[in-house]
Motif scaffolding. Structure first.
Motif, PDB file in Angstrom:
ATOM      1  N   SER A   2      38.170  45.426 -50.084  1.00 38.71           N
ATOM      2  CA  SER A   2      39.517  45.220 -49.545  1.00 38.71           C
ATOM      3  C   SER A   2      39.576  43.853 -48.879  1.00 38.71           C
ATOM      4  CB  SER A   2      39.889  46.345 -48.581  1.00 38.71           C
ATOM      5  OG  SER A   2      39.370  46.092 -47.312  1.00 38.71           O
ATOM      6  N   ARG A   3      40.633  43.112 -49.184  1.00 35.38           N
ATOM      7  CA  ARG A   3      40.769  41.752 -48.649  1.00 35.38           C
ATOM      8  C   ARG A   3      41.853  41.738 -47.585  1.00 35.38           C
ATOM      9  NH1 ARG A   3      38.976  37.282 -50.130  1.00 35.38           N
ATOM     10  NH2 ARG A   3      40.969  36.262 -50.370  1.00 35.38           N
ATOM     11  N   VAL A   4      41.673  40.892 -46.590  1.00 30.52           N
ATOM     12  CA  VAL A   4      42.654  40.846 -45.507  1.00 30.52           C
ATOM     13  C   VAL A   4      43.658  39.711 -45.756  1.00 30.52           C
ATOM     14  CG1 VAL A   4      41.054  41.770 -43.788  1.00 30.52           C
ATOM     15  CG2 VAL A   4      41.218  39.291 -44.103  1.00 30.52           C
ATOM     16  N   TYR A   5      44.831  39.824 -45.118  1.00 32.55           N
ATOM     17  CA  TYR A   5      45.791  38.725 -45.115  1.00 32.55           C
ATOM     18  C   TYR A   5      45.572  37.936 -43.837  1.00 32.55           C
ATOM     19  CZ  TYR A   5      48.201  40.996 -48.935  1.00 32.55           C
ATOM     20  OH  TYR A   5      48.500  41.553 -50.160  1.00 32.55           O
ATOM     21  N   ASN A   6      45.171  36.702 -43.977  1.00 31.54           N
ATOM     22  CA  ASN A   6      44.912  35.868 -42.800  1.00 31.54           C
ATOM     23  C   ASN A   6      45.939  34.739 -42.792  1.00 31.54           C
ATOM     24  OD1 ASN A   6      43.969  34.080 -40.929  1.00 31.54           O
ATOM     25  ND2 ASN A   6      42.058  33.588 -41.997  1.00 31.54           N
ATOM     26  N   SER A  12      42.634  29.799 -43.901  1.00 29.91           N
ATOM     27  CA  SER A  12      43.445  30.985 -44.203  1.00 29.91           C
ATOM     28  C   SER A  12      43.263  31.374 -45.665  1.00 29.91           C
ATOM     29  CB  SER A  12      44.912  30.720 -43.861  1.00 29.91           C
ATOM     30  OG  SER A  12      45.358  29.561 -44.504  1.00 29.91           O
ATOM     31  N   CYS A  13      44.105  32.312 -46.135  1.00 33.23           N
ATOM     32  CA  CYS A  13      43.929  32.894 -47.484  1.00 33.23           C
ATOM     33  C   CYS A  13      43.915  31.851 -48.599  1.00 33.23           C
ATOM     34  CB  CYS A  13      45.102  33.811 -47.799  1.00 33.23           C
ATOM     35  SG  CYS A  13      45.137  35.321 -46.891  1.00 33.23           S
TER      36      CYS A  13
END
Ligand code: PLP
Length: 192
Positions: A2-6, A12-13
């Protein structure tokens, strides 16, 4: 996985396709049998990488022919010193507009290097919550310094001071390539 939204203003992403391409090239970049991190920065394999990077910066920022594009070590903070060392050499005097922590640090670094720093405007009175209006700057300054986007305070220049013949220097570390910018209005732009 699972990848995060940064959405951070700093690192950042990145698009997953880009990350996958980087991962694949980590063992073998373009049939060279090595990663970019392992190859000589003077090798034939590396030359097009830096040349393409410069061409892309020139195209995306519409950089005029008579401007150099440099890729240097040290991030944004090193530029605080390099600006002063390279530009603060004639009158040894520079004008800074103080709009937050990064502009303050840049001014402090210039002072350390013997450049006389004039804080010609500041938004310190309201905890750096606005950009002071400075229409025109004149005087025996080697350069005028602004921090275009104040990463921590969230303020951003919507105008540029008229500095006449004095080179305008801007830290665009947290807004580079986020909006069209007329490079010809600046003497020097940097981003870390
Ligand atoms: C506007 C601005 N200038 C300079 C810096 C410092 O850059 P570096 O961390 O690459 O030294 C930062 C870092 O967040 C920044 O936001």
């Amino acid at each position: 996985m699972s990848r995060v939204y940064n959405f951070s203003a700093g690192p950042s992403c990145l698009p997953e396709d880009v990350l996958k391409e980087c991962a694949a090239e980590m063992l073998d970049y373009n049939g060279s049998g090595q990663s970019v991190m392992e190859m000589s920065h003077r090798s034939k394999d590396y030359e097009p990488i830096i040349a393409d990077a410069e061409a892309m910066v020139r195209k995306l920022m519409n950089v005029p022919e008579n401007y150099k594009v440099l890729f240097v070590q040290g991030g944004g903070s090193t530029q605080f010193a390099m600006v002063a060392e390279n530009l603060g050499i004639h009158h040894k005097k520079a004008a800074y507009i103080e709009t937050g922590v990064w502009a303050k640090k840049a001014a402090a670094e210039a002072k350390k290097l013997g450049v006389e720093v004039d804080i010609i405007a500041s938004s310190k009175d309201k905890n750096y919550s606005y950009i002071p209006r400075v229409e025109k700057v004149s005087g025996d300054y080697d350069y005028v310094y602004i921090c275009m986007n104040n990463t921590i305070m969230g303020t951003h220049y919507e105008y540029l001071p008229d500095t006449g013949d004095i080179p305008l220097v801007a830290d665009i570390s947290s807004c580079v390539l986020s909006e069209p910018l007329d490079v010809s209005k600046f003497g020097l732009l940097f981003a870390g």
